[in-house]
Design a protein around this motif. Structure first.
Motif, PDB file in Angstrom:
ATOM      1  N   LEU A 137    -112.144  31.713  68.701  1.00  0.00           N
ATOM      2  CA  LEU A 137    -111.060  32.266  69.504  1.00  0.00           C
ATOM      3  C   LEU A 137    -109.780  32.299  68.686  1.00  0.00           C
ATOM      4  N   ALA A 138    -109.037  33.386  68.828  1.00  0.00           N
ATOM      5  CA  ALA A 138    -107.753  33.501  68.147  1.00  0.00           C
ATOM      6  C   ALA A 138    -106.843  32.359  68.611  1.00  0.00           C
ATOM      7  N   GLY A 139    -106.221  31.691  67.673  1.00  0.00           N
ATOM      8  CA  GLY A 139    -105.321  30.590  67.993  1.00  0.00           C
ATOM      9  C   GLY A 139    -106.004  29.250  68.147  1.00  0.00           C
ATOM     10  N   ASP A 140    -107.343  29.224  68.085  1.00  0.00           N
ATOM     11  CA  ASP A 140    -108.077  27.978  68.319  1.00  0.00           C
ATOM     12  C   ASP A 140    -108.344  27.252  67.000  1.00  0.00           C
ATOM     13  N   THR A 141    -107.341  26.542  66.505  1.00  0.00           N
ATOM     14  CA  THR A 141    -107.455  25.876  65.210  1.00  0.00           C
ATOM     15  C   THR A 141    -108.486  24.745  65.220  1.00  0.00           C
ATOM     16  N   LEU A 142    -108.777  24.170  66.395  1.00  0.00           N
ATOM     17  CA  LEU A 142    -109.772  23.091  66.481  1.00  0.00           C
ATOM     18  C   LEU A 142    -111.166  23.586  66.107  1.00  0.00           C
ATOM     19  N   TYR A 143    -111.416  24.870  66.369  1.00  0.00           N
ATOM     20  CA  TYR A 143    -112.746  25.429  66.098  1.00  0.00           C
ATOM     21  C   TYR A 143    -112.731  26.545  65.052  1.00  0.00           C
ATOM     22  N   GLY A 144    -111.781  26.457  64.141  1.00  0.00           N
ATOM     23  CA  GLY A 144    -111.799  27.370  62.993  1.00  0.00           C
ATOM     24  C   GLY A 144    -111.002  28.641  63.134  1.00  0.00           C
ATOM     25  N   GLY A 145    -110.279  28.800  64.231  1.00  0.00           N
ATOM     26  CA  GLY A 145    -109.464  29.997  64.408  1.00  0.00           C
ATOM     27  C   GLY A 145    -108.135  29.878  63.675  1.00  0.00           C
ATOM     28  N   ARG A 146    -107.566  31.027  63.354  1.00  0.00           N
ATOM     29  CA  ARG A 146    -106.243  31.019  62.723  1.00  0.00           C
ATOM     30  C   ARG A 146    -105.163  30.799  63.780  1.00  0.00           C
ATOM     31  N   ARG A 147    -104.003  30.361  63.371  1.00  0.00           N
ATOM     32  CA  ARG A 147    -102.913  30.107  64.317  1.00  0.00           C
ATOM     33  C   ARG A 147    -102.220  31.431  64.686  1.00  0.00           C
ATOM     34  N   THR A 148    -103.006  32.347  65.208  1.00  0.00           N
ATOM     35  CA  THR A 148    -102.499  33.664  65.603  1.00  0.00           C
ATOM     36  C   THR A 148    -101.550  33.550  66.787  1.00  0.00           C
ATOM     37  N   PHE A 149    -101.887  32.653  67.704  1.00  0.00           N
ATOM     38  CA  PHE A 149    -101.098  32.410  68.913  1.00  0.00           C
ATOM     39  C   PHE A 149    -100.805  30.916  69.031  1.00  0.00           C
ATOM     40  N   PRO A 150     -99.876  30.533  69.924  1.00  0.00           N
ATOM     41  CA  PRO A 150     -99.555  29.107  70.072  1.00  0.00           C
ATOM     42  C   PRO A 150    -100.708  28.286  70.660  1.00  0.00           C
ATOM     43  N   ARG A 151    -101.722  28.946  71.181  1.00  0.00           N
ATOM     44  CA  ARG A 151    -102.867  28.266  71.802  1.00  0.00           C
ATOM     45  C   ARG A 151    -104.107  29.132  71.638  1.00  0.00           C
ATOM     46  N   GLN A 152    -105.283  28.592  72.030  1.00  0.00           N
ATOM     47  CA  GLN A 152    -106.473  29.433  72.003  1.00  0.00           C
ATOM     48  C   GLN A 152    -106.342  30.529  73.061  1.00  0.00           C
ATOM     49  N   ALA A 153    -106.726  31.745  72.715  1.00  0.00           N
ATOM     50  CA  ALA A 153    -106.563  32.899  73.608  1.00  0.00           C
ATOM     51  C   ALA A 153    -107.701  32.931  74.628  1.00  0.00           C
ATOM     52  N   LEU A 154    -107.587  32.073  75.656  1.00  0.00           N
ATOM     53  CA  LEU A 154    -108.619  31.968  76.684  1.00  0.00           C
ATOM     54  C   LEU A 154    -107.945  31.840  78.047  1.00  0.00           C
ATOM     55  N   HIS A 155    -108.398  32.670  78.997  1.00  0.00           N
ATOM     56  CA  HIS A 155    -107.780  32.722  80.323  1.00  0.00           C
ATOM     57  C   HIS A 155    -108.865  32.832  81.389  1.00  0.00           C
ATOM     58  N   ALA A 156    -108.829  31.934  82.378  1.00  0.00           N
ATOM     59  CA  ALA A 156    -109.768  31.991  83.509  1.00  0.00           C
ATOM     60  C   ALA A 156    -109.253  33.047  84.485  1.00  0.00           C
ATOM     61  N   ARG A 157    -109.756  34.257  84.333  1.00  0.00           N
ATOM     62  CA  ARG A 157    -109.198  35.420  85.011  1.00  0.00           C
ATOM     63  C   ARG A 157    -109.556  35.506  86.495  1.00  0.00           C
ATOM     64  N   LYS A 158    -110.804  35.134  86.841  1.00  0.00           N
ATOM     65  CA  LYS A 158    -111.270  35.401  88.205  1.00  0.00           C
ATOM     66  C   LYS A 158    -112.233  34.320  88.673  1.00  0.00           C
TER      67      LYS A 158
END
Length: 304
Positions: free
Chosen positions: A253-274
């Motif tokens: 996931l973008a921003g998910d540095t814990l799992y190998g993502g780059r620091r693209t965003f301040p957090r992992q790009a994950l949202h519980a939409r529905k």
């Protein structure tokens, strides 16, 4: 009364047509699958009423009858500290609510005395609106994941929703931005997840872990930013499941540095939409959507 309401610390429920012919016993034990301990407690107290009268649990129900369930103990056992955290309530009735969790906030206190979690903010909302009821989260989201979280306001509803979650009768849809371009338009990730022995909070794909299945569908691809926008549903609810599974596919996931993502965003790009489920009392189909609440925005620019 529209199916149910709370009056004088009693939950009043109007018997539905689909309950015609059921006894009180069968409604609680077979329809709702309420915990034996809870049913026993109500039987012994003799405070549960049908049309204002204490009746045998073998009494057969008729559409339009009113069941009255005492909730005083629920309020007395409540011990969540209220805190004004500006939580947005997406849906609410007398027995449950859905809140939109911001990023950087735990679902519940991580240590004694902590009052900065989502449940503390929901407790403030209840206090502010004059509701003296318990509050219980039915599921959790990671600290930096945003979106819909379901809460119960009494023990009966809490137990029914817990069972529905366990039996996969509550469907949650997530949106995520992952690194790289996923070629398949949809897919299934079926990899067991266990603890990472080398890291206190991280999980990993492990043959000895718990069964975990993630279904995904590609919504958009951003070749300029090398990101794929996906929708996900889970057959299980393991800790960090979506994050671990996409990292395993080499698409963290973008921003998910814990799992190998780059620091693209301040957090992992994950949202519980529905969140979708059948209401435990009215039996109506519920579909509740959580709007994005990041500032600056993470997802909106990637929508089709």
């Amino acid at each position: 009364m529209e199916y149910f309401n709370i009056t004088n610390q009693h939950l009043l429920i109007e018997v539905l047509q689909s309950w015609n012919g059921l006894s009180l016993e069968k409604l609680f034990r077979e329809r709702w699958k309420a915990p034996k301990k809870l049913v026993h407690e109500w039987r012994m107290s003799k405070e549960l009423m049908l049309n204002g009268n204490s009746v045998p649990w073998s009494t057969v129900l008729t559409e339009g009858d009113t069941i009255s369930i005492p909730l005083l103990d629920d309020a007395e056992k409540e011990n969540v500290k209220a805190a004004d955290l500006g939580i947005s309530i997406l849906y609410e009735d007398d027995v449950l609510l859905v809140a939109n969790k911001p990023a950087g906030m735990d679902t519940h206190p991580s240590q004694p005395g902590d009052a900065n979690s989502l449940i503390n903010g929901v407790a403030y909302h209840l206090q502010h609106t004059g509701q003296t009821c318990m509050i219980k989260h039915i599921h959790r989201l990671d600290k930096d994941t945003t979106g819909a979280v379901l809460f119960a306001k009494n023990r009966l509803i809490g137990s029914i929703l817990d069972r529905m979650l366990e039996e996969r009768e509550i469907k949650r849809t997530y949106l995520a931005l992952v690194e790289g371009i996923i070629k398949n338009d949809q897919g299934e990730i079926k990899e067991k997840i266990g603890r990472d022995r080398h890291h206190a909070t991280r999980r990993r794909v492990s043959p000895t872990g718990q069964t975990a299945v993630t279904h995904y569908r590609v919504l958009n691809r951003d070749s300029k930013k090398n990101l794929t926008f996906v929708s996900c549903t889970l057959e299980s609810g393991r800790t960090h499941q979506i994050r671990v599974h996409f990292s395993h596919l080499q698409h963290p996931l973008a921003g998910d540095t814990l799992y190998g993502g780059r620091r693209t965003f301040p957090r992992q790009a994950l949202h519980a939409r529905k969140i979708e489920f059948t209401h435990p009392i009215s039996e109506q189909k519920m579909t509740i959507e959580a709007p994005f609440i990041d500032s600056p925005e993470i997802f909106n620019v990637h929508l089709l």
